[in-house]
Structures are given as structure tokens and as C-alpha cells.
Design a protein around this motif. Structure first.
Motif, mmCIF file in Angstrom:
data_model
loop_
_atom_site.group_PDB
_atom_site.id
_atom_site.type_symbol
_atom_site.label_atom_id
_atom_site.label_comp_id
_atom_site.label_asym_id
_atom_site.label_seq_id
_atom_site.Cartn_x
_atom_site.Cartn_y
_atom_site.Cartn_z
ATOM 1 N N TRP A 24 0.844 -1.205 0.000
ATOM 2 C CA TRP A 24 0.000 0.000 0.000
ATOM 3 C C TRP A 24 0.874 1.248 0.000
ATOM 4 O O TRP A 24 0.661 2.171 -0.774
ATOM 5 N N TRP A 25 1.894 1.284 0.868
ATOM 6 C CA TRP A 25 2.822 2.418 0.897
ATOM 7 C C TRP A 25 3.581 2.528 -0.425
ATOM 8 O O TRP A 25 3.848 3.620 -0.898
ATOM 9 N N ARG A 26 3.952 1.385 -1.007
ATOM 10 C CA ARG A 26 4.672 1.415 -2.295
ATOM 11 C C ARG A 26 3.814 2.049 -3.389
ATOM 12 O O ARG A 26 4.301 2.864 -4.165
ATOM 13 N N VAL A 27 2.559 1.673 -3.454
ATOM 14 C CA VAL A 27 1.671 2.255 -4.464
ATOM 15 C C VAL A 27 1.507 3.750 -4.221
ATOM 16 O O VAL A 27 1.532 4.548 -5.163
ATOM 17 N N GLN A 28 1.365 4.154 -2.949
ATOM 18 C CA GLN A 28 1.265 5.584 -2.637
ATOM 19 C C GLN A 28 2.499 6.333 -3.131
ATOM 20 O O GLN A 28 2.385 7.421 -3.718
ATOM 21 N N LEU A 29 3.682 5.791 -2.877
ATOM 22 C CA LEU A 29 4.918 6.431 -3.322
ATOM 23 C C LEU A 29 5.009 6.474 -4.843
ATOM 24 O O LEU A 29 5.457 7.478 -5.414
ATOM 25 N N LEU A 64 14.730 8.926 -7.924
ATOM 26 C CA LEU A 64 14.574 9.102 -6.478
ATOM 27 C C LEU A 64 13.290 8.450 -5.976
ATOM 28 O O LEU A 64 13.277 7.799 -4.925
ATOM 29 N N GLY A 65 12.210 8.615 -6.731
ATOM 30 C CA GLY A 65 10.940 7.999 -6.358
ATOM 31 C C GLY A 65 11.009 6.488 -6.338
ATOM 32 O O GLY A 65 10.483 5.836 -5.437
ATOM 33 N N LEU A 66 11.682 5.908 -7.338
ATOM 34 C CA LEU A 66 11.815 4.451 -7.385
ATOM 35 C C LEU A 66 12.687 3.918 -6.250
ATOM 36 O O LEU A 66 12.395 2.871 -5.675
ATOM 37 N N VAL A 67 13.749 4.653 -5.928
ATOM 38 C CA VAL A 67 14.607 4.252 -4.803
ATOM 39 C C VAL A 67 13.807 4.295 -3.501
ATOM 40 O O VAL A 67 13.851 3.353 -2.692
ATOM 41 N N CYS A 68 13.067 5.381 -3.295
ATOM 42 C CA CYS A 68 12.231 5.496 -2.094
ATOM 43 C C CYS A 68 11.186 4.388 -2.049
ATOM 44 O O CYS A 68 10.952 3.784 -0.999
ATOM 45 N N THR A 69 10.581 4.095 -3.189
ATOM 46 C CA THR A 69 9.564 3.049 -3.270
ATOM 47 C C THR A 69 10.152 1.681 -2.942
ATOM 48 O O THR A 69 9.500 0.846 -2.311
ATOM 49 N N ALA A 70 11.387 1.456 -3.339
ATOM 50 C CA ALA A 70 12.025 0.161 -3.091
ATOM 51 C C ALA A 70 12.391 -0.038 -1.622
ATOM 52 O O ALA A 70 12.285 -1.153 -1.108
ATOM 53 N N PHE A 71 12.812 1.032 -0.937
ATOM 54 C CA PHE A 71 13.367 0.861 0.408
ATOM 55 C C PHE A 71 12.504 1.369 1.562
ATOM 56 O O PHE A 71 12.464 0.736 2.610
ATOM 57 N N LEU A 72 11.834 2.499 1.412
ATOM 58 C CA LEU A 72 11.128 3.102 2.541
ATOM 59 C C LEU A 72 9.991 2.257 3.114
ATOM 60 O O LEU A 72 9.891 2.129 4.338
ATOM 61 N N ARG A 78 9.131 -1.926 9.646
ATOM 62 C CA ARG A 78 9.922 -2.310 10.812
ATOM 63 C C ARG A 78 9.779 -1.313 11.956
ATOM 64 O O ARG A 78 9.922 -1.680 13.116
ATOM 65 N N VAL A 79 9.501 -0.048 11.643
ATOM 66 C CA VAL A 79 9.463 1.011 12.663
ATOM 67 C C VAL A 79 8.060 1.238 13.227
ATOM 68 O O VAL A 79 7.893 1.404 14.424
ATOM 69 N N HIS A 80 7.044 1.249 12.372
ATOM 70 C CA HIS A 80 5.686 1.588 12.807
ATOM 71 C C HIS A 80 5.145 0.523 13.750
ATOM 72 O O HIS A 80 5.067 -0.647 13.400
ATOM 73 N N ARG A 81 4.760 0.982 14.929
ATOM 74 C CA ARG A 81 4.195 0.099 15.952
ATOM 75 C C ARG A 81 3.044 0.807 16.636
ATOM 76 O O ARG A 81 2.991 2.030 16.696
ATOM 77 N N TRP A 82 2.139 0.030 17.199
ATOM 78 C CA TRP A 82 1.008 0.588 17.928
ATOM 79 C C TRP A 82 0.567 -0.395 19.000
ATOM 80 O O TRP A 82 0.880 -1.584 18.928
ATOM 81 N N GLU A 83 -0.151 0.121 19.983
ATOM 82 C CA GLU A 83 -0.707 -0.727 21.029
ATOM 83 C C GLU A 83 -1.780 0.052 21.770
ATOM 84 O O GLU A 83 -1.672 1.265 21.939
ATOM 85 N N VAL A 84 -2.793 -0.674 22.198
ATOM 86 C CA VAL A 84 -3.852 -0.090 23.022
ATOM 87 C C VAL A 84 -3.934 -0.905 24.302
ATOM 88 O O VAL A 84 -4.018 -2.136 24.251
#
Length: 167
Positions: A24-29, A64-72, A78-84
Motif C-alpha cells: 500500500w505504501w509502495r503504491v502511494q509512493l 529518487l521515487g523508485l529508490v524510495c519506493t524500493a526501500f522506505l 519495521r518502525v511503525h508500531r502501535w498498542e492499546v
């Protein structure tokens, strides 16, 4: 605290977003890259004196967009986390600049679930928890749409049973 309440502490949240958030993030990028590349390419085709500069800029933005799409997206996953918990909503986001936020249940004003067209195609949703904070709402993106609905329901039930903070 003087009221005998235990302080809510900022700590790493335990839950990862849904794995479908990565594509989903890749398509957005890709979409956010394709728009400026297309504009620059069309302008380069139409404006002959600036063609070289505009097409070069289009190529640089595309790379630049393709590089960001490949890695970000993988990094974000790995970074995004949540908890309730019964006491608070914990959220950690960001790539280079990580943001850790906490919203005590007594401070939550509204809970919203949003599913844009792209999110719907990936069966994902975003839960937005609004508080009185000047920092703005907490957003938990990339959740399975059924989990997001259950989470919004749970948060509503918990906050309904949580007395407001008198401070």
C-alpha cells in the motif's frame, strides 16, 4: 501524581501494522512520484528550449521515487508500531525522525476509522485517535479493516468507561 493514579509511561508499542501496508505504501509512493514526473515530462515535450532541463529533472525525480519506493516501505514496516491498553494508546512512527506518542484514555475525544479508495483495495484502514493535544491526532495506519473496526469499538468502550482527567 497526587491523586494516587499511576503515571502512564511512554514505552515501545508491541503491535506491527498489517503486512499489506508495505505494498500500500509502495503504491502511494509510486503515485506521488508519477504525478510530478508526468508533469515534468509533458512540460519538457511542450517547451523546447527547456526540454533538456525538464526531462533531466523528470528522470531524477523518477529515480529518487523508485529508490524510495524500493526501500522506505519495508523500513516503515519495521518502525511503525502501535498498542492499546486499558490506560493509553501508544504509537511509534517515522523513519529517520521517529515519533513516539501516547494518548491516555482520559484525554481521548474521538475515534475515527478511515478507508480511502487505495486502502480499500488493500483491505486496510486507518484509525485516528483525536485528543486535546496541540500535537494533533494519533494515526494508526495500515491496519486490517476488520481489526481497525474492532479497535475503534474497543477504544470507544474503554474511553466511555474512563473518567476524564480533572487536571
Amino acid at each position: 501524581m497526587t491523586t494516587g493514579e499511576e503515571a502512564v509511561r511512554l514505552r515501545p508499542p508491541r503491535n506491527a501494522v498489517d503486512g499489506r501496508a508495505v505494498p500500500w505504501w509502495r503504491v502511494q509512493l509510486l503515485v506521488s512520484t508519477a504525478v510530478p514526473v508526468a508533469v515534468l515530462a509533458v512540460l519538457g515535450w511542450l517547451i523546447t528550449p527547456a526540454r533538456t532541463w525538464l526531462l533531466t529533472a523528470a528522470a531524477i525525480v523518477a529515480v529518487l521515487g523508485l529508490v524510495c519506493t524500493a526501500f522506505l516501505p519495508s523500513w516503515w514496516f519495521r518502525v511503525h508500531r502501535w498498542e492499546v491498553t486499558e490506560d493509553a494508546v501508544y504509537v511509534r512512527t517515522g523513519a529517520l525522525w521517529q515519533e513516539w506518542r501516547i494518548a491516555p484514555m482520559s484525554r481521548i475525544q474521538t475515534v475515527d476509522t478511515v478507508r480511502g479508495p487505495l486502502e480499500q483495495s488493500f483491505r486496510l484502514a486507518t484509525v485516528t485517535v483525536t485528543t486535546a493535544s496541540s500535537k494533533g491526532a494519533l494515526r494508526i495506519e495500515g491496519l486490517d479493516h476488520e481489526l481497525a473496526a474492532e479497535l475503534a469499538e474497543r477504544l470507544t468502550a474503554i474511553t466511555r468507561g474512563t473518567p476524564g482527567d480533572a487536571t
